[in-house]
Design an enzyme around this catalytic site. Structure first.
Site, PDB file in Angstrom:
ATOM      1  NE  ARG A 154      -3.341   2.270   2.841  1.00 21.75           N
ATOM      2  CZ  ARG A 154      -3.267   3.377   3.732  1.00 21.75           C
ATOM      3  NH1 ARG A 154      -1.963   3.397   4.724  1.00 21.75           N
ATOM      4  NH2 ARG A 154      -3.877   4.340   3.848  1.00 21.75           N
ATOM      5  CG  HIS A 186      -0.812   8.945   3.141  1.00 15.49           C
ATOM      6  ND1 HIS A 186      -0.954   7.906   3.349  1.00 15.49           N
ATOM      7  CD2 HIS A 186      -0.393   9.615   4.286  1.00 15.49           C
ATOM      8  CE1 HIS A 186      -0.804   7.560   4.629  1.00 15.49           C
ATOM      9  NE2 HIS A 186      -0.377   8.626   5.237  1.00 15.49           N
ATOM     10  CD  GLU A 210      -4.877   8.159   9.588  1.00 10.47           C
ATOM     11  OE1 GLU A 210      -4.003   9.117   9.693  1.00 10.47           O
ATOM     12  OE2 GLU A 210      -4.438   7.255  10.177  1.00 10.47           O
ATOM     13  CG  ASN A 256      -4.852   3.856   8.641  1.00 15.49           C
ATOM     14  OD1 ASN A 256      -5.017   2.983   7.849  1.00 15.49           O
ATOM     15  ND2 ASN A 256      -4.495   5.065   8.098  1.00 15.49           N
ATOM     16  CE1 TYR A 283       0.417   3.146  13.560  1.00 15.06           C
ATOM     17  CE2 TYR A 283      -1.830   4.405  12.657  1.00 15.06           C
ATOM     18  CZ  TYR A 283      -0.180   3.874  12.422  1.00 15.06           C
ATOM     19  OH  TYR A 283       0.103   3.831  11.153  1.00 15.06           O
ATOM     20  CD  GLU A 319      -1.471   4.135   7.995  1.00 15.97           C
ATOM     21  OE1 GLU A 319      -1.114   4.745   9.330  1.00 15.97           O
ATOM     22  OE2 GLU A 319      -1.494   4.918   7.106  1.00 15.97           O
TER      23      GLU A 319
HETATM   24  C1  PNW Z   1      -1.130   7.950  10.462  1.00 15.25           C
HETATM   25  N1  PNW Z   1      -3.542  10.411  16.001  1.00 15.25           N
HETATM   26  O1  PNW Z   1      -1.371   9.131  10.968  1.00 15.25           O
HETATM   27  C2  PNW Z   1      -0.971   8.014   8.871  1.00 15.25           C
HETATM   28  O2  PNW Z   1      -1.623   7.426   8.002  1.00 15.25           O
HETATM   29  C3  PNW Z   1       0.526   7.826   8.722  1.00 15.25           C
HETATM   30  O3  PNW Z   1       0.927   8.481   7.750  1.00 15.25           O
HETATM   31  C4  PNW Z   1       1.476   7.930   9.929  1.00 15.25           C
HETATM   32  O4  PNW Z   1       3.079   7.796   9.752  1.00 15.25           O
HETATM   33  C5  PNW Z   1       1.085   7.014  10.994  1.00 15.25           C
HETATM   34  O5  PNW Z   1      -0.377   7.035  11.132  1.00 15.25           O
HETATM   35  C6  PNW Z   1       1.778   6.838  12.388  1.00 15.25           C
HETATM   36  O6  PNW Z   1       1.389   8.344  12.962  1.00 15.25           O
HETATM   37  C7  PNW Z   1      -1.712   9.274  12.365  1.00 15.25           C
HETATM   38  O7  PNW Z   1      -3.318  11.652  16.233  1.00 15.25           O
HETATM   39  C8  PNW Z   1      -1.331  10.710  12.917  1.00 15.25           C
HETATM   40  O8  PNW Z   1      -4.181   9.578  16.526  1.00 15.25           O
HETATM   41  C9  PNW Z   1      -2.111  10.713  14.030  1.00 15.25           C
HETATM   42  C10 PNW Z   1      -2.862  10.110  14.468  1.00 15.25           C
HETATM   43  C11 PNW Z   1      -3.180   8.940  14.070  1.00 15.25           C
HETATM   44  C12 PNW Z   1      -2.612   8.362  13.049  1.00 15.25           C
END
Ligand code: PNW
Length: 448
Positions: free
Chosen positions: A74, A118, A163, A296, A298, A353
Protein backbone atom coordinates in the site's frame (compact mmCIF):
# COMPACT_ATOMS: atom_id res chain seq x y z
CA UNK A 1 -11.63 -20.58 10.39
CA UNK A 2 -9.05 -17.99 11.35
CA UNK A 3 -7.70 -15.72 8.61
CA UNK A 4 -9.26 -16.61 5.26
CA UNK A 5 -6.98 -18.32 2.71
CA UNK A 6 -6.83 -15.25 0.46
CA UNK A 7 -6.06 -12.93 3.38
CA UNK A 8 -3.78 -10.15 2.13
CA UNK A 9 -0.62 -9.58 4.16
CA UNK A 10 0.98 -6.30 3.27
CA UNK A 11 3.01 -3.31 4.31
CA UNK A 12 2.24 0.38 3.84
CA UNK A 13 3.99 3.68 3.18
CA UNK A 14 3.09 7.14 1.90
CA UNK A 15 4.71 9.28 -0.80
CA UNK A 16 5.86 12.30 1.19
CA UNK A 17 7.13 10.14 4.04
CA UNK A 18 9.52 8.05 1.94
CA UNK A 19 10.07 9.23 -1.62
CA UNK A 20 12.39 12.23 -1.30
CA UNK A 21 13.33 13.68 -4.74
CA UNK A 22 11.09 16.54 -3.68
CA UNK A 23 12.30 18.90 -6.40
CA UNK A 24 13.40 16.43 -9.05
CA UNK A 25 12.14 15.36 -12.46
CA UNK A 26 9.50 18.01 -12.71
CA UNK A 27 7.64 17.37 -9.45
CA UNK A 28 5.69 20.42 -8.28
CA UNK A 29 5.78 21.62 -4.67
CA UNK A 30 3.09 20.35 -2.32
CA UNK A 31 1.84 21.64 1.03
CA UNK A 32 4.26 19.43 2.98
CA UNK A 33 7.23 20.81 1.02
CA UNK A 34 6.05 24.28 1.99
CA UNK A 35 5.27 23.34 5.61
CA UNK A 36 8.55 21.55 6.34
CA UNK A 37 10.50 24.47 4.90
CA UNK A 38 8.74 26.83 7.32
CA UNK A 39 10.90 27.14 10.46
CA UNK A 40 9.41 25.75 13.68
CA UNK A 41 6.84 23.41 12.18
CA UNK A 42 8.69 20.08 12.45
CA UNK A 43 10.13 18.81 15.74
CA UNK A 44 13.63 18.04 14.43
CA UNK A 45 13.54 20.75 11.71
CA UNK A 46 13.67 18.06 9.06
CA UNK A 47 12.04 17.93 5.64
CA UNK A 48 11.00 15.26 3.16
CA UNK A 49 13.52 16.53 0.58
CA UNK A 50 15.44 13.22 0.69
CA UNK A 51 13.43 11.13 3.19
CA UNK A 52 14.24 7.45 2.49
CA UNK A 53 15.21 8.27 -1.10
CA UNK A 54 12.69 5.66 -2.18
CA UNK A 55 12.31 7.52 -5.49
CA UNK A 56 15.77 6.23 -6.45
CA UNK A 57 15.84 3.07 -4.34
CA UNK A 58 12.39 1.63 -4.95
CA UNK A 59 13.80 -1.47 -6.70
CA UNK A 60 15.87 -2.33 -3.60
CA UNK A 61 12.85 -1.73 -1.37
CA UNK A 62 10.75 -4.08 -3.48
CA UNK A 63 13.46 -6.73 -3.16
CA UNK A 64 13.20 -6.39 0.61
CA UNK A 65 9.43 -6.86 0.38
CA UNK A 66 9.93 -9.94 -1.76
CA UNK A 67 12.39 -11.36 0.81
CA UNK A 68 9.80 -10.85 3.52
CA UNK A 69 7.10 -12.55 1.45
CA UNK A 70 4.91 -9.46 1.50
CA UNK A 71 1.94 -10.00 -0.79
CA UNK A 72 0.65 -6.47 -1.17
CA UNK A 73 2.11 -2.99 -0.98
CA UNK A 74 0.00 0.00 0.00
CA UNK A 75 1.61 3.23 -1.17
CA UNK A 76 0.37 6.68 -2.13
CA UNK A 77 0.89 8.75 -5.23
CA UNK A 78 2.36 12.21 -5.05
CA UNK A 79 -0.30 14.31 -6.77
CA UNK A 80 2.16 17.11 -7.61
CA UNK A 81 4.60 14.62 -9.15
CA UNK A 82 1.89 13.70 -11.66
CA UNK A 83 0.24 17.13 -12.00
CA UNK A 84 2.78 19.73 -10.84
CA UNK A 85 0.15 22.47 -10.54
CA UNK A 86 -2.53 20.06 -9.34
CA UNK A 87 -4.58 20.33 -12.53
CA UNK A 88 -3.77 20.78 -16.19
CA UNK A 89 -0.17 20.09 -17.14
CA UNK A 90 0.93 16.46 -16.78
CA UNK A 91 4.47 15.50 -15.74
CA UNK A 92 5.41 12.42 -17.80
CA UNK A 93 8.42 11.65 -15.56
CA UNK A 94 6.06 11.27 -12.63
CA UNK A 95 3.96 8.80 -14.58
CA UNK A 96 7.13 6.96 -15.60
CA UNK A 97 8.21 6.62 -11.97
CA UNK A 98 4.95 5.05 -10.81
CA UNK A 99 4.84 2.83 -13.90
CA UNK A 100 8.29 1.47 -13.01
CA UNK A 101 7.25 1.00 -9.39
CA UNK A 102 4.06 -0.85 -10.32
CA UNK A 103 5.77 -3.02 -12.95
CA UNK A 104 8.51 -3.98 -10.50
CA UNK A 105 5.94 -4.90 -7.84
CA UNK A 106 4.02 -7.06 -10.30
CA UNK A 107 7.24 -8.74 -11.43
CA UNK A 108 7.61 -9.97 -7.83
CA UNK A 109 3.95 -10.90 -7.53
CA UNK A 110 3.22 -8.07 -5.09
CA UNK A 111 -0.25 -6.54 -5.47
CA UNK A 112 -0.26 -2.72 -5.60
CA UNK A 113 -2.80 -0.89 -3.42
CA UNK A 114 -2.81 2.77 -4.42
CA UNK A 115 -3.81 5.59 -2.10
CA UNK A 116 -4.62 8.69 -4.13
CA UNK A 117 -4.32 11.18 -1.30
CA UNK A 118 -2.03 10.75 1.66
CA UNK A 119 -2.00 14.44 2.58
CA UNK A 120 0.36 16.05 0.03
CA UNK A 121 -1.90 18.52 -1.79
CA UNK A 122 -0.19 20.42 -4.63
CA UNK A 123 0.89 23.82 -3.27
CA UNK A 124 -0.69 25.58 -6.21
CA UNK A 125 -4.10 24.26 -5.16
CA UNK A 126 -3.55 25.37 -1.57
CA UNK A 127 -2.93 28.89 -2.90
CA UNK A 128 -6.48 28.68 -4.19
CA UNK A 129 -7.85 27.64 -0.81
CA UNK A 130 -7.17 23.89 -0.88
CA UNK A 131 -10.15 21.86 0.35
CA UNK A 132 -11.95 25.09 1.18
CA UNK A 133 -12.33 25.84 -2.52
CA UNK A 134 -15.63 24.52 -3.86
CA UNK A 135 -13.78 23.50 -7.03
CA UNK A 136 -11.64 21.04 -5.05
CA UNK A 137 -13.91 18.05 -5.82
CA UNK A 138 -13.38 18.74 -9.53
CA UNK A 139 -9.61 19.00 -9.07
CA UNK A 140 -9.61 15.63 -7.35
CA UNK A 141 -11.78 14.12 -10.06
CA UNK A 142 -9.31 15.28 -12.71
CA UNK A 143 -6.44 13.73 -10.78
CA UNK A 144 -8.35 10.47 -10.25
CA UNK A 145 -9.11 10.32 -13.97
CA UNK A 146 -5.41 10.56 -14.76
CA UNK A 147 -4.60 7.86 -12.21
CA UNK A 148 -7.25 5.53 -13.62
CA UNK A 149 -6.08 6.12 -17.18
CA UNK A 150 -2.36 5.64 -16.45
CA UNK A 151 -2.39 2.82 -13.91
CA UNK A 152 -5.83 1.23 -14.10
CA UNK A 153 -4.64 -1.42 -16.57
CA UNK A 154 -2.51 -2.99 -13.82
CA UNK A 155 -3.92 -1.78 -10.51
CA UNK A 156 -7.35 -2.78 -9.15
CA UNK A 157 -7.21 -1.62 -5.54
CA UNK A 158 -7.54 2.05 -4.69
CA UNK A 159 -8.28 4.13 -1.66
CA UNK A 160 -9.26 7.71 -2.36
CA UNK A 161 -8.29 9.35 0.92
CA UNK A 162 -6.09 8.37 3.83
CA UNK A 163 -7.49 9.53 7.15
CA UNK A 164 -9.60 12.58 6.30
CA UNK A 165 -9.92 12.99 10.07
CA UNK A 166 -6.22 13.63 10.48
CA UNK A 167 -5.47 15.80 7.44
CA UNK A 168 -8.55 17.92 8.10
CA UNK A 169 -8.37 17.75 11.90
CA UNK A 170 -4.62 18.30 12.28
CA UNK A 171 -4.22 20.38 9.10
CA UNK A 172 -7.32 22.62 9.11
CA UNK A 173 -8.32 22.73 12.80
CA UNK A 174 -5.40 22.03 15.17
CA UNK A 175 -2.87 23.43 12.70
CA UNK A 176 -0.01 21.07 13.55
CA UNK A 177 0.00 19.53 10.07
CA UNK A 178 0.17 21.21 6.67
CA UNK A 179 -1.29 23.59 5.69
CA UNK A 180 -1.35 24.67 9.37
CA UNK A 181 -4.80 26.27 9.52
CA UNK A 182 -7.23 26.74 12.43
CA UNK A 183 -10.60 27.19 10.80
CA UNK A 184 -13.82 28.23 12.45
CA UNK A 185 -16.34 25.44 12.86
CA UNK A 186 -18.57 26.27 9.87
CA UNK A 187 -15.60 26.76 7.55
CA UNK A 188 -14.16 23.46 8.67
CA UNK A 189 -17.44 21.67 8.02
CA UNK A 190 -17.67 23.06 4.49
CA UNK A 191 -14.09 22.02 3.72
CA UNK A 192 -14.78 18.51 5.04
CA UNK A 193 -17.87 18.31 2.84
CA UNK A 194 -15.68 19.13 -0.16
CA UNK A 195 -13.50 16.16 0.75
CA UNK A 196 -16.57 13.91 0.82
CA UNK A 197 -17.73 15.28 -2.54
CA UNK A 198 -14.23 14.74 -3.96
CA UNK A 199 -14.30 11.16 -2.72
CA UNK A 200 -17.64 10.54 -4.42
CA UNK A 201 -16.45 11.87 -7.76
CA UNK A 202 -13.17 9.96 -7.66
CA UNK A 203 -14.85 6.69 -6.68
CA UNK A 204 -17.17 7.00 -9.67
CA UNK A 205 -14.29 7.63 -12.06
CA UNK A 206 -12.31 4.68 -10.73
CA UNK A 207 -15.30 2.34 -10.93
CA UNK A 208 -16.12 3.49 -14.45
CA UNK A 209 -12.61 3.42 -15.87
CA UNK A 210 -10.94 0.46 -14.14
CA UNK A 211 -12.06 -3.09 -14.82
CA UNK A 212 -12.97 -4.83 -11.55
CA UNK A 213 -11.87 -1.82 -9.54
CA UNK A 214 -12.09 -2.15 -5.77
CA UNK A 215 -12.35 1.25 -4.19
CA UNK A 216 -12.13 2.12 -0.52
CA UNK A 217 -11.54 4.97 1.87
CA UNK A 218 -9.30 4.73 4.92
CA UNK A 219 -10.22 6.30 8.25
CA UNK A 220 -8.16 6.89 11.38
CA UNK A 221 -9.60 5.08 14.37
CA UNK A 222 -9.11 5.47 18.04
CA UNK A 223 -10.84 2.21 18.93
CA UNK A 224 -12.86 1.58 22.09
CA UNK A 225 -12.56 -1.16 24.69
CA UNK A 226 -15.54 -1.78 26.98
CA UNK A 227 -14.27 -1.88 30.54
CA UNK A 228 -16.67 -4.66 31.57
CA UNK A 229 -19.33 -6.71 29.78
CA UNK A 230 -21.88 -4.11 30.89
CA UNK A 231 -20.02 -1.36 29.01
CA UNK A 232 -20.31 -2.75 25.47
CA UNK A 233 -23.15 -0.42 24.49
CA UNK A 234 -21.35 2.57 26.01
CA UNK A 235 -18.23 1.76 24.01
CA UNK A 236 -20.19 1.43 20.78
CA UNK A 237 -22.01 4.68 21.45
CA UNK A 238 -18.80 6.60 22.11
CA UNK A 239 -17.15 5.12 19.01
CA UNK A 240 -19.82 6.36 16.60
CA UNK A 241 -20.78 9.50 18.50
CA UNK A 242 -20.75 12.90 16.79
CA UNK A 243 -22.35 16.30 17.26
CA UNK A 244 -21.80 20.05 17.43
CA UNK A 245 -18.09 20.85 17.17
CA UNK A 246 -17.27 17.15 17.40
CA UNK A 247 -17.19 15.56 13.98
CA UNK A 248 -13.86 15.97 12.23
CA UNK A 249 -12.01 13.31 14.24
CA UNK A 250 -15.04 11.03 14.55
CA UNK A 251 -16.09 7.92 12.60
CA UNK A 252 -19.75 8.30 11.67
CA UNK A 253 -19.46 11.77 10.15
CA UNK A 254 -17.23 10.30 7.43
CA UNK A 255 -18.47 6.76 7.07
CA UNK A 256 -22.27 7.09 7.46
CA UNK A 257 -22.75 9.13 4.27
CA UNK A 258 -20.37 6.89 2.35
CA UNK A 259 -21.89 3.56 3.38
CA UNK A 260 -25.37 4.42 4.64
CA UNK A 261 -26.06 7.39 2.36
CA UNK A 262 -27.01 9.84 5.11
CA UNK A 263 -25.42 12.03 7.76
CA UNK A 264 -25.86 11.12 11.43
CA UNK A 265 -29.00 12.73 12.90
CA UNK A 266 -27.16 14.83 15.55
CA UNK A 267 -25.26 16.55 12.72
CA UNK A 268 -28.40 17.12 10.67
CA UNK A 269 -29.88 18.73 13.78
CA UNK A 270 -27.10 21.28 14.26
CA UNK A 271 -25.56 21.69 10.78
CA UNK A 272 -28.65 21.16 8.61
CA UNK A 273 -28.01 24.26 6.46
CA UNK A 274 -24.39 23.42 5.79
CA UNK A 275 -25.11 19.76 5.09
CA UNK A 276 -27.73 20.84 2.57
CA UNK A 277 -24.85 22.04 0.39
CA UNK A 278 -24.34 18.35 -0.33
CA UNK A 279 -26.93 18.06 -3.12
CA UNK A 280 -28.86 14.86 -3.83
CA UNK A 281 -26.58 14.52 -6.86
CA UNK A 282 -23.47 14.73 -4.65
CA UNK A 283 -24.96 12.27 -2.19
CA UNK A 284 -25.73 9.83 -4.99
CA UNK A 285 -21.99 9.74 -5.75
CA UNK A 286 -20.87 9.62 -2.11
CA UNK A 287 -23.34 6.97 -1.06
CA UNK A 288 -22.45 3.31 -1.65
CA UNK A 289 -19.24 4.46 -3.32
CA UNK A 290 -16.88 1.95 -1.74
CA UNK A 291 -16.20 -1.77 -1.92
CA UNK A 292 -14.21 -1.93 1.30
CA UNK A 293 -13.43 0.08 4.42
CA UNK A 294 -9.82 0.77 5.37
CA UNK A 295 -9.11 1.14 9.09
CA UNK A 296 -5.87 2.51 10.50
CA UNK A 297 -5.43 1.62 14.13
CA UNK A 298 -2.80 2.40 16.70
CA UNK A 299 -4.56 2.96 20.02
CA UNK A 300 -7.91 2.95 21.86
CA UNK A 301 -9.95 4.39 24.70
CA UNK A 302 -11.05 2.35 27.70
CA UNK A 303 -14.77 3.00 28.05
CA UNK A 304 -17.00 2.73 31.09
CA UNK A 305 -20.48 3.99 31.93
CA UNK A 306 -21.09 6.91 34.27
CA UNK A 307 -23.83 7.32 36.89
CA UNK A 308 -26.19 8.77 34.26
CA UNK A 309 -25.70 5.78 31.99
CA UNK A 310 -23.51 7.79 29.60
CA UNK A 311 -20.22 6.50 28.13
CA UNK A 312 -17.11 7.78 29.85
CA UNK A 313 -13.45 7.49 28.91
CA UNK A 314 -11.56 5.92 31.80
CA UNK A 315 -8.11 7.03 32.87
CA UNK A 316 -5.54 4.26 32.65
CA UNK A 317 -3.18 3.45 35.49
CA UNK A 318 0.18 5.11 35.88
CA UNK A 319 2.89 3.38 33.87
CA UNK A 320 0.44 1.94 31.34
CA UNK A 321 2.39 0.49 28.35
CA UNK A 322 3.05 3.10 25.67
CA UNK A 323 4.86 3.36 22.35
CA UNK A 324 7.50 5.97 21.50
CA UNK A 325 4.61 8.18 20.27
CA UNK A 326 3.30 8.02 23.83
CA UNK A 327 0.25 6.19 22.49
CA UNK A 328 -1.28 3.54 24.79
CA UNK A 329 -0.73 -0.05 23.68
CA UNK A 330 -4.23 -1.49 23.49
CA UNK A 331 -4.41 -4.76 21.54
CA UNK A 332 -8.07 -5.55 22.36
CA UNK A 333 -9.11 -2.32 20.64
CA UNK A 334 -8.59 -3.78 17.20
CA UNK A 335 -10.96 -6.64 18.09
CA UNK A 336 -13.75 -4.38 19.38
CA UNK A 337 -13.29 -1.71 16.73
CA UNK A 338 -13.44 -4.05 13.74
CA UNK A 339 -16.39 -5.84 15.31
CA UNK A 340 -18.31 -2.57 15.83
CA UNK A 341 -17.47 -1.49 12.27
CA UNK A 342 -18.71 -4.80 10.94
CA UNK A 343 -21.96 -4.58 12.86
CA UNK A 344 -22.73 -1.03 11.77
CA UNK A 345 -21.62 -1.12 8.13
CA UNK A 346 -21.52 -4.78 6.99
CA UNK A 347 -18.57 -4.14 4.68
CA UNK A 348 -15.30 -5.93 3.86
CA UNK A 349 -12.58 -4.46 6.07
CA UNK A 350 -8.85 -4.07 5.58
CA UNK A 351 -6.56 -2.92 8.33
CA UNK A 352 -4.66 -0.43 6.19
CA UNK A 353 -2.23 0.57 8.97
CA UNK A 354 -1.11 -0.83 12.30
CA UNK A 355 2.26 -0.69 13.99
CA UNK A 356 4.32 1.20 16.55
CA UNK A 357 7.10 3.72 16.90
CA UNK A 358 10.01 2.40 18.95
CA UNK A 359 13.50 3.60 19.89
CA UNK A 360 15.26 1.26 17.48
CA UNK A 361 19.00 1.32 16.78
CA UNK A 362 21.58 -0.96 15.19
CA UNK A 363 23.13 -3.27 17.79
CA UNK A 364 26.77 -4.28 18.04
CA UNK A 365 25.97 -7.41 16.07
CA UNK A 366 24.78 -5.25 13.16
CA UNK A 367 21.15 -6.27 13.65
CA UNK A 368 18.14 -4.31 14.86
CA UNK A 369 16.44 -6.04 17.80
CA UNK A 370 12.92 -4.78 18.40
CA UNK A 371 11.16 -7.28 20.67
CA UNK A 372 8.66 -4.60 21.71
CA UNK A 373 7.40 -4.29 18.16
CA UNK A 374 7.15 -8.08 17.75
CA UNK A 375 5.14 -8.29 20.94
CA UNK A 376 2.94 -5.37 19.86
CA UNK A 377 2.18 -6.86 16.45
CA UNK A 378 1.65 -10.30 17.94
CA UNK A 379 -0.94 -9.05 20.42
CA UNK A 380 -2.81 -6.90 17.88
CA UNK A 381 -2.85 -9.71 15.31
CA UNK A 382 -4.17 -12.20 17.87
CA UNK A 383 -7.07 -9.85 18.52
CA UNK A 384 -7.64 -9.37 14.81
CA UNK A 385 -7.70 -13.14 14.41
CA UNK A 386 -10.32 -13.35 17.11
CA UNK A 387 -12.47 -10.86 15.17
CA UNK A 388 -12.00 -12.93 11.98
CA UNK A 389 -13.01 -16.07 13.87
CA UNK A 390 -16.17 -14.33 15.03
CA UNK A 391 -17.18 -13.52 11.48
CA UNK A 392 -15.87 -9.99 10.88
CA UNK A 393 -15.25 -9.75 7.12
CA UNK A 394 -11.51 -9.08 7.29
CA UNK A 395 -9.70 -9.13 3.95
CA UNK A 396 -6.20 -7.94 4.74
CA UNK A 397 -3.67 -6.32 7.04
CA UNK A 398 -1.01 -3.76 6.17
CA UNK A 399 1.78 -3.23 8.63
CA UNK A 400 2.78 0.43 9.11
CA UNK A 401 5.40 0.83 7.99
CA UNK A 402 7.67 -0.98 5.62
CA UNK A 403 10.42 1.56 6.30
CA UNK A 404 11.32 3.98 9.05
CA UNK A 405 10.26 7.30 7.57
CA UNK A 406 9.32 10.95 7.96
CA UNK A 407 6.72 10.98 10.73
CA UNK A 408 5.12 14.32 9.84
CA UNK A 409 5.38 16.95 12.62
CA UNK A 410 7.63 14.56 14.61
CA UNK A 411 10.26 14.34 11.87
CA UNK A 412 12.55 11.31 11.73
CA UNK A 413 12.82 10.62 15.48
CA UNK A 414 9.88 8.23 15.51
CA UNK A 415 10.70 4.93 13.84
CA UNK A 416 7.71 2.88 12.69
CA UNK A 417 9.48 0.55 10.21
CA UNK A 418 9.99 -3.19 10.16
CA UNK A 419 13.02 -2.10 8.16
CA UNK A 420 15.50 0.29 9.74
CA UNK A 421 16.78 3.24 7.72
CA UNK A 422 20.10 4.90 8.49
CA UNK A 423 19.42 8.48 7.46
CA UNK A 424 23.14 9.26 7.02
CA UNK A 425 23.87 6.45 4.56
CA UNK A 426 20.28 5.55 3.60
CA UNK A 427 21.22 1.93 4.19
CA UNK A 428 18.35 -0.42 5.05
CA UNK A 429 18.48 -3.15 7.73
CA UNK A 430 15.60 -5.58 8.18
CA UNK A 431 14.63 -5.50 11.86
CA UNK A 432 13.88 -8.65 13.88
CA UNK A 433 10.20 -7.73 13.55
CA UNK A 434 10.54 -7.86 9.76
CA UNK A 435 11.75 -11.46 9.89
CA UNK A 436 9.04 -12.27 12.43
CA UNK A 437 6.39 -10.76 10.13
CA UNK A 438 7.71 -12.89 7.24
CA UNK A 439 6.86 -16.01 9.26
CA UNK A 440 3.37 -14.70 10.00
CA UNK A 441 2.82 -14.07 6.29
CA UNK A 442 4.11 -17.50 5.27
CA UNK A 443 1.90 -19.25 7.80
CA UNK A 444 -1.13 -17.02 7.23
CA UNK A 445 -1.12 -16.18 10.92
CA UNK A 446 -1.38 -19.81 12.07
CA UNK A 447 1.74 -19.35 14.20
CA UNK A 448 0.27 -16.51 16.22
C1 PNW B 1 -1.25 7.83 10.44
N1 PNW B 1 -3.44 10.47 15.90
O1 PNW B 1 -1.31 9.09 11.01
C2 PNW B 1 -0.81 8.11 9.01
O2 PNW B 1 -1.67 7.55 8.04
C3 PNW B 1 0.60 7.80 8.73
O3 PNW B 1 1.05 8.58 7.65
C4 PNW B 1 1.43 7.98 9.98
O4 PNW B 1 2.80 7.86 9.74
C5 PNW B 1 0.96 6.94 10.98
O5 PNW B 1 -0.42 7.01 11.20
C6 PNW B 1 1.66 7.02 12.32
O6 PNW B 1 1.38 8.23 12.95
C7 PNW B 1 -1.83 9.35 12.25
O7 PNW B 1 -3.13 11.57 16.36
C8 PNW B 1 -1.53 10.59 12.79
O8 PNW B 1 -4.17 9.66 16.54
C9 PNW B 1 -2.06 10.95 13.99
C10 PNW B 1 -2.90 10.07 14.66
C11 PNW B 1 -3.20 8.84 14.13
C12 PNW B 1 -2.66 8.48 12.92
Amino acid sequence: MSFRDEFVWGAATASYQIEGAAFEDGKGANIWDVFTHTPGKIADNSTGDVACDHYHRFADDIQIMARLGIKAYRFSLSWSRLLPEGTGRINQKGIDFYNSLIDELLAYGIEPYITLYHWDLPANLQKQGGWQNEKSPEWFEEYATLVARCFGDRVRYFTTFNEPQVFMGCGYLVGEHAPGLSLRDEELMLACLNVLKAHGRAAKVLHNMVVEARVGLTVATTMVIPDTKEDVESARELFFETGKGNYVFMQSFWMDPIVLGRFPQPLLDCYGDLLASVTPGDMALISKSIDFIGLNNYTSHQVGTDANGRPEILTRHRGFPKTAMNWDITPEGIYWGTKFYHERYHMPIYITENGMANGDFVSQDGKVHDPQRIDFLHRYLLNLKRAAEEGVDLRGYFQWSLLDNFEWACGYDKRFGIVYVDYETLERTIKDSGYWYRDVVFQNGENL
